[in-house]
Each structure stands twice: as structure tokens, then as C-alpha cells.
Design an enzyme around this catalytic site. Structure first.
Site, PDB file in Angstrom:
ATOM      1  N   ASP A 269       0.873  -1.163   0.000  1.00  0.00           N
ATOM      2  CA  ASP A 269       0.000   0.000   0.000  1.00  0.00           C
ATOM      3  C   ASP A 269       0.924   1.232   0.000  1.00  0.00           C
ATOM      4  OD1 ASP A 269      -2.136   1.811   0.797  1.00  0.00           O
ATOM      5  OD2 ASP A 269      -1.210   1.721   2.781  1.00  0.00           O
TER       6      ASP A 269
ATOM      7  N   ASP B 138       0.129   5.205   1.103  1.00  0.00           N
ATOM      8  CA  ASP B 138       0.015   6.087   2.276  1.00  0.00           C
ATOM      9  C   ASP B 138       0.047   5.303   3.587  1.00  0.00           C
ATOM     10  OD1 ASP B 138      -0.976   7.577   0.004  1.00  0.00           O
ATOM     11  OD2 ASP B 138      -1.711   9.069   1.421  1.00  0.00           O
TER      12      ASP B 138
ATOM     13  N   ASP C   9       1.043   9.686   5.667  1.00  0.00           N
ATOM     14  CA  ASP C   9      -0.219   9.990   4.997  1.00  0.00           C
ATOM     15  C   ASP C   9      -0.121  11.260   4.141  1.00  0.00           C
ATOM     16  OD1 ASP C   9      -2.644   8.948   4.543  1.00  0.00           O
ATOM     17  OD2 ASP C   9      -3.626   9.775   6.326  1.00  0.00           O
TER      18      ASP C   9
ATOM     19  N   THR D  25      -2.066   0.987  -4.585  1.00  0.00           N
ATOM     20  CA  THR D  25      -2.532   2.142  -3.814  1.00  0.00           C
ATOM     21  C   THR D  25      -3.927   2.564  -4.264  1.00  0.00           C
ATOM     22  OG1 THR D  25      -2.112   4.505  -3.419  1.00  0.00           O
ATOM     23  CG2 THR D  25      -1.203   3.596  -5.438  1.00  0.00           C
TER      24      THR D  25
ATOM     25  N   ASP E  59      -9.880  11.988   4.490  1.00  0.00           N
ATOM     26  CA  ASP E  59     -10.786  12.009   3.344  1.00  0.00           C
ATOM     27  C   ASP E  59     -11.552  10.690   3.332  1.00  0.00           C
ATOM     28  OD1 ASP E  59      -8.996  10.060   2.187  1.00  0.00           O
ATOM     29  OD2 ASP E  59      -7.767  11.686   1.407  1.00  0.00           O
TER      30      ASP E  59
ATOM     31  N   LYS F 227      -8.723  -3.688  -3.515  1.00  0.00           N
ATOM     32  CA  LYS F 227      -7.342  -4.177  -3.568  1.00  0.00           C
ATOM     33  C   LYS F 227      -7.240  -5.687  -3.808  1.00  0.00           C
ATOM     34  CE  LYS F 227      -5.098  -0.300  -1.394  1.00  0.00           C
ATOM     35  NZ  LYS F 227      -3.996   0.212  -0.557  1.00  0.00           N
TER      36      LYS F 227
ATOM     37  N   ASP G 158      -1.747  -0.835   5.923  1.00  0.00           N
ATOM     38  CA  ASP G 158      -2.086  -0.331   7.257  1.00  0.00           C
ATOM     39  C   ASP G 158      -3.582  -0.393   7.542  1.00  0.00           C
ATOM     40  OD1 ASP G 158      -2.163   1.959   5.246  1.00  0.00           O
ATOM     41  OD2 ASP G 158      -3.222   2.856   6.946  1.00  0.00           O
TER      42      ASP G 158
HETATM   43  P1  IMP Z   1      -3.294   4.311  -0.103  1.00  0.00           P
HETATM   44  O1  IMP Z   1      -3.125   4.336   1.389  1.00  0.00           O
HETATM   45  O2  IMP Z   1      -1.991   4.269  -0.818  1.00  0.00           O
HETATM   46  O3  IMP Z   1      -4.231   3.254  -0.560  1.00  0.00           O
HETATM   47  O4  IMP Z   1      -3.859   5.758  -0.568  1.00  0.00           O
HETATM   48  C1  IMP Z   1      -5.057   6.273  -0.098  1.00  0.00           C
HETATM   49  C2  IMP Z   1      -5.092   7.781  -0.269  1.00  0.00           C
HETATM   50  O5  IMP Z   1      -4.949   8.191  -1.630  1.00  0.00           O
HETATM   51  C3  IMP Z   1      -6.437   8.324   0.123  1.00  0.00           C
HETATM   52  O6  IMP Z   1      -6.508   8.554   1.487  1.00  0.00           O
HETATM   53  C4  IMP Z   1      -6.522   9.629  -0.656  1.00  0.00           C
HETATM   54  O7  IMP Z   1      -5.989  10.675   0.104  1.00  0.00           O
HETATM   55  C5  IMP Z   1      -5.626   9.429  -1.860  1.00  0.00           C
HETATM   56  N1  IMP Z   1      -6.371   9.358  -3.125  1.00  0.00           N
HETATM   57  C6  IMP Z   1      -6.119  10.103  -4.210  1.00  0.00           C
HETATM   58  N2  IMP Z   1      -6.914   9.765  -5.212  1.00  0.00           N
HETATM   59  C7  IMP Z   1      -7.715   8.778  -4.782  1.00  0.00           C
HETATM   60  C8  IMP Z   1      -8.735   8.006  -5.414  1.00  0.00           C
HETATM   61  O8  IMP Z   1      -9.076   8.169  -6.594  1.00  0.00           O
HETATM   62  N3  IMP Z   1      -9.317   7.051  -4.655  1.00  0.00           N
HETATM   63  C9  IMP Z   1      -8.948   6.845  -3.373  1.00  0.00           C
HETATM   64  N4  IMP Z   1      -8.001   7.528  -2.756  1.00  0.00           N
HETATM   65  C10 IMP Z   1      -7.367   8.506  -3.454  1.00  0.00           C
HETATM   66 MG    MG Z   2      -2.693   3.221   3.455  1.00  0.00          MG
END
Ligand code: IMP
Ligand code: MG
Length: 449
Positions: free
Chosen positions: A153, A155, A161, A189, A343, A351, A398
Site C-alpha cells: 500500500d 500512504d 499519509d 494504492t 478524506d 485491492k 495499514d
Molecule cells: P493508499 O493508502 O496508498 O491506498 O492511498 C489512499 C489515499 O490516496 C487516500 O486517502 C486519498 O488521500 C488518496 N487518493 C487520491 N486519489 C484517490 C482516489 O481516486 N481514490 C482513493 N483515494 C485517493
Molecule cells: Mg494506506
């Protein structure tokens, strides 16, 4: 009136992991019986070492018993009767295990690190159990073969984050090390962008390091892909492209079962999610703007620097999720509603599909460079693909709570590790290296003996 159902749901289901809570409960009994809090002020009381020894033995016995129950569950799973195992009766939310989990050994390992048994006031915690499970999962993967695919993943797993993977991030050398040993890497992601440039901004530290790495052969550099928007946009590492990533058109990689995700259905689902999000924004007076994308919809703060209350984010996720689950379109299309920290997003797909695509993508790559006969396979066009298996896949993330989390979905297609910060990801990868070398040592001793 607040019903019992709502209290239970709000307090438990989506904020607790039943399996971890159950193990915590089992370990609480020897803690109560054997910990010696009075030892702090009473000299007549047992010494801390004796107490730690006793607690350690009892904890280890419990972990061995749970390990046995998982083995029994796997036996049931193998003959299609997983619903009837004792573990399933005790922990109804339990899912599929892709490998054994050597919990007793994992406990020994983590107890050395965290001194769980030496504690007199703080019982084995959620984090203790989570980390023991991660170690056991690494051991399970190593025992059943080799880690062919690691997916991460973004963020909170690779970087903080909303931040980016900077060149100084210690995870970079660990990922390159994995790649040099033949493990394929997928960054899976939720961040959903259609342009390579946006992913480059988030991942540039890793991409640039792979480009110049002398440790990696050119063929190994091909083993890095980015799956964005959960399962919607695929980019492959490409040293000659402007942002080191090449966009792969969807038709070249989608799985046959994804070809039914048609635009009118996607639009209907996003419309419904949008109206539901708008309702939440009004009802909870959220200073938010709605962000509609090709394959996602979300809310983000309308005021720079504003932090939504955790409760508002959770409420929004649960409302939207319920609304979609109850709808007709929600049954036609997989989706993922989750709380991204500050958000809320609803993405098309999830996923489990993202990791599945990675398993198939690398299966296809392996197939075109070898002529082995396929055993487990999924057709893509005319090709028959030997996908990377679940027991040789590890998804690190996470977000593993059952509602409002996006990494949770990956559990149905491969093994997983639940980390709580980017620093823990680094620790996990170091642990993997250590456990592999321990296994090699043990194997060579066995051969000699
Ligand atoms: P991950 O933790 O890598 O899965 O990323 C999640 C974060 O990506 C979310 O909290 C958003 O802030 C950001 N994000 C940006 N674009 C999108 C989208 O199209 N869908 C979901 N999350 C997005
Ligand atoms: Mg994450």
C-alpha cells in the site's frame, strides 16, 4: 434510541479485529494468573525473572494451541468445509489461510524483541498480537517456498499519509534488495491518477533509485509495477519514459471477470455514492468538497489544513457503504469505501482485484520467458497465465479493519501483513531477511545432521 445493535456495531465490529481480540483474550488469563504487579513494592513476592519464565511458558502454550486450531481450519479449508472448523465457530469472521502460521515460534521471536512476558502491569496487547501474527505470516511464507510477489500500500505503509516516497526513505534499499532476489513488487494504492506524472510525484525516490541501481539487472527492474485506484490504472517501470512509468492500457491487463465492469454501471454506482456523500456532508456539516474522478468519488476538506473528526469520517464511510451494499448496482460491481485519514473515497474495484492483477501480470511475464506447463491459471485473451499463488504473495498495508479499510480486501487473494507506520514496514522487511537466513541456517544444519 440507541439500539443494542448500533452500540455493538459502532463499538466493535468495524473497529476491532475479532481474531486478534480473541487471541488477546486467551493471553489475558495467564497474565492475570501469573503476572506479579506487587513485585514492584513487595520484596517477598516472586522475582521478575521467575514470573517472566512462567508467563512465557503459558503464553507459548496458548499460541501453540491456536496454531493447532489454524492447522485444523486449513484441513477443513482444503476439503471445502472451512465453515465447520472449530476456529470458525469461535471466530466467525475468520477467513482463508494461505499458509500455516507457526504462532508459537513467532511468539518466541517477538517475545525476545518486545519482552511481553516480563510485563507486570500491561497485558499482551493488540499490537503485540498483530506483530506476532505478522512474524508468523512471514515464517509461513518462507516455509511454503519463496516470496514471489510483495505488494505494498502507499500512504502510511511506504510513506506518511499524503506525503511522498523521498530518496532518503529507508524502505527503498529494502525493496531493491527484495527485487535483487527475484521478488516482484507491486505498489497497490488507492491513489487514483491517470497520469504517470502524479505517481512519479508520490514515488520518485523509489523510481529514481531503481533506475540507477547497480544491484539490479535490467530484467529485474521490469519487476516493479504500480496499480493505482485500487485496481484501475496500471503503470510499469520504464527507465526511458519521462516519469519512469509507462501507462498500460486497461484492455491489455484486465482479468476476464473485470470485463463486465461497464461504464453505465460504473456511472450509476458513482452517482449513488455521490448523492450519499452529499447527504453526509450536509447532515454532518462537513467543510468538504466532492471530488469526482473517472473511477472514484471522494470528499476532501474545502478549507486547507482542516482536519475532519475521526467520527465524521467513519460515519460517512459506514453510511455510504451501507447505501451501496443495499443497492442493486452495489451487487453488480465491486467497490471499496474507505476512510483515508482525512478524506473518504469510494473506488470502483478494490485491492483484492489490484493484487490479483499483479499476480496475473507477473504470471504472464514469467510465462512469456519460460515454457512451463500451467497448473493454476486464469485466461487473459488467448494466453493462459500461471498466476503467482496466494501463498507466495504478501500484501503489506495499514488498513485491515473490516469496514472502512481498503487493504482488508487483499486478504482474499494472498497473505498479508498489517503494519501501523512506514517504520514498521522497514522493520518487517528486515525481519523477513533475518528469518530467511535463519531458515537457511536451520536447513543446512539439518542436512549436515
Ligand atoms: P493508499 O493508502 O496508498 O491506498 O492511498 C489512499 C489515499 O490516496 C487516500 O486517502 C486519498 O488521500 C488518496 N487518493 C487520491 N486519489 C484517490 C482516489 O481516486 N481514490 C482513493 N483515494 C485517493
Ligand atoms: Mg494506506
Amino acid at each position: 434510541m440507541t439500539t443494542r445493535y448500533r452500540v455493538e456495531y459502532a463499538l466493535k465490529t468495524h473497529r476491532r479485529d475479532q481474531f486478534i481480540e480473541w487471541i488477546k483474550g486467551l493471553l489475558a488469563v495467564p497474565f492475570v494468573l501469573h503476572s506479579q504487579p506487587t513485585g514492584v513494592f513487595e520484596s517477598r513476592s516472586h522475582g521478575v525473572e521467575q514470573m517472566a519464565e512462567m508467563a512465557h511458558r503459558r503464553y507459548a502454550e496458548i499460541m501453540k494451541d491456536v496454531e493447532g486450531m489454524i492447522d485444523d481450519h486449513i484441513k477443513h479449508q482444503n476439503v471445502g468445509l472451512h465453515g465447520q472448523s472449530k476456529l470458525k465457530l469461535l471466530v466467525p469472521s475468520i477467513g482463508t489461510f494461505f499458509t500455516r502460521l507457526p504462532l508459537a515460534r513467532a511468539f518466541e521471536y517477538q517475545d525476545k524483541k518486545r519482552l511481553i512476558s516480563s510485563r507486570r502491569f500491561v497485558p499482551p496487547s493488540f499490537n503485540d498480537v498483530r506483530l506476532i501474527l505478522n512474524t508468523a505470516q512471514l515464517m509461513g511464507v518462507i516455509e511454503s517456498g519463496k516470496l514471489d510477489l510483495a505488494t505494498f500500500d502507499g500512504d502510511l505503509t511506504l510513506y506518511d499519509d499524503g506525503k511522498s516516497l523521498e530518496p532518503s526513505n529507508p524502505v527503498i534499499t529494502r525493496i531493491i534488495d527484495l527485487m535483487s532476489h527475484g521478488t516482484k513488487i507491486g505498489i497497490v494504492t488507492a491513489a487514483g491518477y491517470t497520469e504517470a506524472e502524479r505517481y512519479y510525484q508520490r514515488l520518485h525516490g523509489l523510481l529514481e533509485a531503481v533506475k540507477v541501481s547497480a544491484k539490479l539487472k535490467d530484467s529485474q527492474k521490469q519487476n516493479l509495477i504500480v496499480m493505482g485506484g485500487e485496481s484501475n490504472f496500471l503503470f510499469t517501470f520504464s527507465p526511458t519514459s519521462p516519469y519512469l512509468l509507462a501507462h498500460q492500457p486497461r484492455r491489455t491487463w484486465i482479468l476476464p471477470s473485470m470485463s463486465t465492469w461497464l461504464q453505465p454501471t460504473i456511472t450509476t454506482l458513482l452517482d449513488l455514492a455521490e448523492s450519499s456523500l452529499r447527504e453526509c456532508v450536509t447532515n454532518l456539516s462537513l467543510p468538504a468538497i466532492i471530488l469526482r474522478k473517472e473511477r472514484a468519488i471522494g470528499i476532501i476538506p474545502s478549507v486547507p489544513g482542516y482536519k475532519f473528526a475521526r467520527e465524521s469520517l467513519e460515519e460517512t464511510v459506514l453510511v455510504v457503504q451501507k447505501k451501496l451494499e443495499m443497492s442493486e448496482v452495489g451487487r453488480l460491481l465491486p467497490f471499496c469505501a474507505f476512510n483515508g485519514g482525512n478524506d473518504v473515497f469510494v473506488d470502483i474495484g478494490d485491492k483484492s482485484w489490484g493484487v490479483l492483477v499483479c499476480q496475473n501480470y507477473f504470471g504472464r511475464l514469467a510465462k512469456s520467458s519460460s515454457s512451463s506447463t500451467p497448473s493454476n491459471s486464469e485466461g487473459v485473451g488467448d494466453e493462459v497465465v500461471v498466476a503467482v499463488k496466494g501463498e507466495r504473495t504478501l500484501h503489506v498495508g495499514d488498513q485491515f479493519l473490516s469496514a472502512g479499510s481498503n487493504d482488508f480486501k487483499a486478504r482474499v487473494v494472498g497473505t498479508t501483513a498489517w503494519i501501523a507506520s512506514p517504520a514498521e514496514t522497514v522493520e518487517l522487511l528486515d525481519e523477513l531477511v533475518e528469518l530467511v537466513s535463519m531458515k537457511k541456517e536451520a536447513d543446512s544444519k539439518q542436512r549436515e545432521g
